[in-house]
Design a protein around this motif. Structure first.
Motif, short mmCIF file in Angstrom:
data_model
loop_
_atom_site.label_atom_id
_atom_site.label_comp_id
_atom_site.label_asym_id
_atom_site.label_seq_id
_atom_site.Cartn_x
_atom_site.Cartn_y
_atom_site.Cartn_z
N ASN B 317 10.43 -5.87 2.31
CA ASN B 317 10.52 -5.33 0.95
C ASN B 317 10.41 -6.42 -0.11
O ASN B 317 9.84 -6.20 -1.18
N ASP B 318 10.97 -7.59 0.19
CA ASP B 318 10.90 -8.72 -0.75
C ASP B 318 9.44 -9.09 -1.06
O ASP B 318 9.13 -9.54 -2.16
N GLU B 319 8.58 -8.89 -0.05
CA GLU B 319 7.17 -9.28 -0.24
C GLU B 319 6.37 -8.25 -1.02
O GLU B 319 5.31 -8.56 -1.54
N LEU B 320 6.89 -7.02 -1.09
CA LEU B 320 6.10 -5.94 -1.71
C LEU B 320 6.33 -5.93 -3.23
O LEU B 320 6.91 -5.00 -3.78
N THR B 321 5.86 -6.96 -3.88
CA THR B 321 6.11 -7.10 -5.31
C THR B 321 5.10 -6.34 -6.16
O THR B 321 5.38 -6.01 -7.31
N THR B 322 3.91 -6.08 -5.60
CA THR B 322 2.93 -5.32 -6.39
C THR B 322 2.96 -3.87 -5.93
O THR B 322 3.38 -3.56 -4.80
N HIS B 323 2.51 -2.98 -6.80
CA HIS B 323 2.61 -1.54 -6.51
C HIS B 323 1.92 -1.16 -5.20
O HIS B 323 0.78 -1.52 -4.95
N CYS B 324 2.62 -0.46 -4.35
CA CYS B 324 2.04 0.06 -3.10
C CYS B 324 2.13 1.57 -3.13
O CYS B 324 3.23 2.11 -3.29
N ALA B 358 -8.05 -2.53 12.26
CA ALA B 358 -9.20 -3.45 12.24
C ALA B 358 -9.31 -4.18 10.90
O ALA B 358 -9.53 -5.38 10.86
N GLN B 359 -9.17 -3.44 9.81
CA GLN B 359 -9.40 -4.00 8.47
C GLN B 359 -8.21 -3.70 7.55
O GLN B 359 -7.54 -2.68 7.73
N PRO B 360 -7.96 -4.57 6.58
CA PRO B 360 -6.92 -4.21 5.60
C PRO B 360 -7.42 -3.06 4.73
O PRO B 360 -8.62 -2.91 4.51
N VAL B 361 -6.48 -2.24 4.27
CA VAL B 361 -6.87 -1.11 3.41
C VAL B 361 -6.51 -1.38 1.95
O VAL B 361 -6.71 -0.54 1.10
N SER B 362 -5.95 -2.56 1.70
CA SER B 362 -5.56 -2.86 0.31
C SER B 362 -5.78 -4.34 0.03
O SER B 362 -6.16 -5.11 0.92
N PRO B 365 -1.31 -8.97 -0.38
CA PRO B 365 -1.16 -10.15 0.48
C PRO B 365 -0.21 -9.88 1.64
O PRO B 365 -0.38 -10.43 2.73
N ALA B 366 0.79 -9.02 1.39
CA ALA B 366 1.75 -8.70 2.45
C ALA B 366 1.04 -8.00 3.61
O ALA B 366 1.33 -8.25 4.78
N GLU B 367 0.06 -7.12 3.29
CA GLU B 367 -0.67 -6.42 4.34
C GLU B 367 -1.54 -7.42 5.12
O GLU B 367 -1.55 -7.40 6.36
#
Lengths: 289, 393
Positions: B317-324, B358-362, B365-367
């Motif tokens: 949660n600490d890493e999720l600083t931008t809107h998800c 396989a690929q990031p969807v966003s 950086p956390a993903e």
């Protein structure tokens, strides 16, 4: 069942939901607006201003109690139970020989008194008066940085009269603070009201020298006392306010001092009350508005 | 005027039995004032943790040569004039803490108009100095910029505990001649969260409500500060940043907040918020409906808490600083679950996981970070599976 009249708040002019007790913007009781709308006339706001701990709550509480007991041939009717809270708090605390609690800075915690007042004589007109008991700290903050408490700005801008309470005891003992604070308040009112530099403020302003039992000489000559001990205020009044009167007032007959086990300082204990000069400033304001 | 009116004569309120302030008591030295860290029983900050220097101020009631009453009695120069006015308007004054006792502690968090973040800890600091009854409310606050707040994972609870540790019992009750910046220890969620089972339950409910962006007033039978702290650790940092709140303070419209958390008070809070834009919720009895969009995420958090791994959730949660969006949070839950069981996957399961991730969807950086770690783990598992596979003749 009586339907509540939807009316904008008297102070901030915002609309509120019908179940709201206090205005969501300025926290004034919504019933002031609904009652005045139902009666079809706007009440007059009389502001009681002064420094923290000067005695605004005690003064207003005793004034309302005197009015509701028909002192000075006045007849007063409270409009809503909230109007009685302040006098009940003051009288019950004083009867237990303690001062009422400090008024918090949070606007929703202020006391508001909404009264219909008239003299008991034939054809005397009723005056609807709204008198809020503002926290001295909030006043100081608003005066120091305007717009900090918008509700105070609105109240003072809409007031038809003001009672400026000053700690005469402090002034008589050489403190300059009451003089400076009074000047700040009056210059704030001046900047709110006067549109042109040459125009003086016409709002009736009663300067009340509180705690005058500590310096009884101010009962004899309140003007002379202000001129001598609060000279900056005196000069400002002369220059910028055209309708000012000076009064001396005292509520406490004698004070005792006690120490408490859990408190480092000395606690003042009001031993008995001896009201003097409480009604006169109000009477003068009522005559002016 | 009535002949019975006391105003016909000099009023004498001198009734027998009226309470005189402890007559005959010997004056004793007042008990020393305790700071919030002592009251909360906070352990000292862990050795070697990172420290940051921040702007801070004190709002309380003192008598000084320029006046008396509640005001900002000390502030570092970095706090601007417009911020000071806003702080004065929103700080609690006389009688504002829900608990009247000397051990009351509260906190508040909101973003100032200047877009810096204010986090304050409140407590009582002895008897009100004018002796008009009640306790003196003491507020020690810090003003953080986005970068400083992000170092705490946007967790206001963690900052509040850091303030409490930093000030100790040294409350500022006189105008100081010198007022330097405050040094805060940047703690991890593990240092902050000490929730027992029932507090964790309230915190879980609060965290679910926080996912919905609505104004609510909550009461809880548990420790309010620990409930908040535990709830924030279960909440992504971007939601924490907008969770303006007061804890342990009475409701006041002059302090507009996203939510208010107070101890159970016999219905006072419910009465006070009526007519305002707050829905009242009793966290002890509430069973919040899990929003379908966040179902996988909430289930993941619940499972982690049950297995005593709240710190892992808090770190994520600490890493999720931008809107998800909800879909991305649910994907984080899936990735964490996949990471958890990657060493037990067979070849077919591994292939499915490779396809799914396989690929990031966003752009998060956390993903990307988690995806990279997952791919490394999957490669390692594939190598292990190859080694284990019997050689074909």
């Amino acid at each position: 069942m009586k339907q509540p009249v939807v009316a904008p708040c008297l102070i901030c002019e915002q609309y509120n939901s019908s179940d709201a007790q206090l205005c969501k913007t300025c926290s004034a009781p919504t019933s002031i607006a609904t009652d005045s709308a139902a009666m079809g006339r706007k009440p007059s706001i009389v502001s009681i201003v002064g420094e923290s701990n000067v005695g605004k709550t005690v003064y207003l509480g005793f004034l309302l109690d005197m009015l509701s007991q028909r002192a000075g041939d006045f007849e007063a009717i409270p409009k809503g139970a909230f109007s009685i809270d302040i006098q009940q708090t003051v009288i019950s605390h004083m009867s237990r020989r303690s001062f009422p609690p400090k008024t918090p800075m949070e606007v929703n915690q202020w006391y508001w008194a909404y009264y219909q007042v008239r003299r008991r004589m034939q054809n005397a007109k009723w005056a609807d008066l709204v008198m809020p008991d503002m926290a001295g700290e909030s006043l100081s903050a608003e005066v120091a940085t305007p717009q900090t408490f918008g509700v105070i700005r609105n109240l003072l801008a809409k007031s038809e009269g003001a009672l400026l309470l000053i700690d005469a005891a402090m002034a008589a003992h050489g403190s300059q603070n009451p003089d400076f604070f009074a000047m700040k308040i009056l210059s704030y009112i001046d900047s709110l009201r006067a549109t042109k530099r040459e125009e003086k403020v016409s709002m009736p302003t009663a300067v009340v020298l509180c705690k005058a039992d500590h310096c009884p000489e101010c009962f004899d000559h309140p003007r002379r006392f202000v001129e001598a001990n609060l000279n900056r205020l005196w000069n400002l009044c002369k220059s910028r306010f055209e309708n000012v009167e000076f009064f001396a007032s005292s509520v406490i007959g004698s004070l005792g001092y006690a120490t408490l086990a859990d408190h480092e300082g000395v606690v003042p204990v009001p031993l008995h009350t001896a009201l003097r000069g409480v009604l006169e400033p109000f009477e003068w304001i009522l005559d002016q508005i | 005027m009535s002949p019975k009116s006391p105003y016909l004569r000099t009023v004498s309120i001198n009734r027998p039995g009226a309470a005189v302030a402890n007559p005959g008591t010997t004056a004793t030295v007042a008990a020393p004032v305790r700071g919030p860290a002592s009251i909360l029983g906070l352990s000292p900050e862990p050795q070697g943790c990172e420290k940051i220097t921040v702007e801070h101020a004190v709002f309380t009631s003192i008598r000084s040569h320029t006046g008396e009453g509640y005001r900002l009695i000390a502030a570092t120069p970095g706090i601007r004039q417009d911020e000071r006015a806003e702080i004065t308007r929103r700080c609690p004054s006389h009688g504002s803490l829900c608990d009247d006792s000397a051990n009351a502690v509260g906190m508040s968090f909101f973003t100032l108009t200047s877009e810096r973040h204010l986090i304050a800890i409140h407590c009582h600091a002895g008897v009100e100095h004018t002796a008009r009854g009640g306790q003196r409310v003491y507020t020690h606050l810090v003003v953080l910029d986005n970068a400083q707040f992000a170092q705490f994972g946007n967790d206001a609870g963690r900052v509040a505990f850091a303030i409490a540790r930093a000030i100790g019992d040294a409350l500022v009750l006189k105008t100081p001649t010198r007022f330097d910046s405050l040094t805060l220890a940047v703690t991890t969620p593990a240092d902050a969260v000490r929730a027992d089972k029932t507090t964790a339950e309230s915190a879980r409910n609060l965290a679910i409500y926080l996912l919905n962006n609505q104004s609510r007033a909550f009461t809880t039978a548990n420790d309010s500060l620990q409930t908040l702290s535990a709830a924030l650790s279960q909440t992504p940092a971007f939601i924490r940043a907008r969770a303006a709140c007061t804890v342990g303070l009475k409701f006041s419209p002059s302090r507009p907040m996203r939510f208010i958390l107070a101890p159970k008070d016999g219905g006072e809070l419910a009465r006070n918020v009526r007519g305002h834009e707050y829905e009242f919720v009793d966290l002890s009895t509430a069973t919040p409906q899990v929003p379908q969009t966040f179902a996988a995420w909430i289930d993941f958090v619940d499972r982690r808490i049950k297995t005593g791994r709240l710190n892992e959730v808090a770190a994520l949660n600490d890493e999720l600083t931008t809107h998800c969006p909800a879909e991305l949070l649910n994907r984080f839950a899936e990735m964490c679950d996949a990471m958890n069981c990657v060493d037990r996957l067979d070849a077919e399961g591994l292939e499915k996981a490779r396809t799914r991730f396989a690929q990031p969807v966003s752009q998060s950086p956390a993903e990307a970070k988690r995806l990279m770690a997952l791919h490394v783990a999957m490669d390692r598992r594939a190598t292990a599976l190859k080694k284990d596979k019997p050689a074909t003749p």
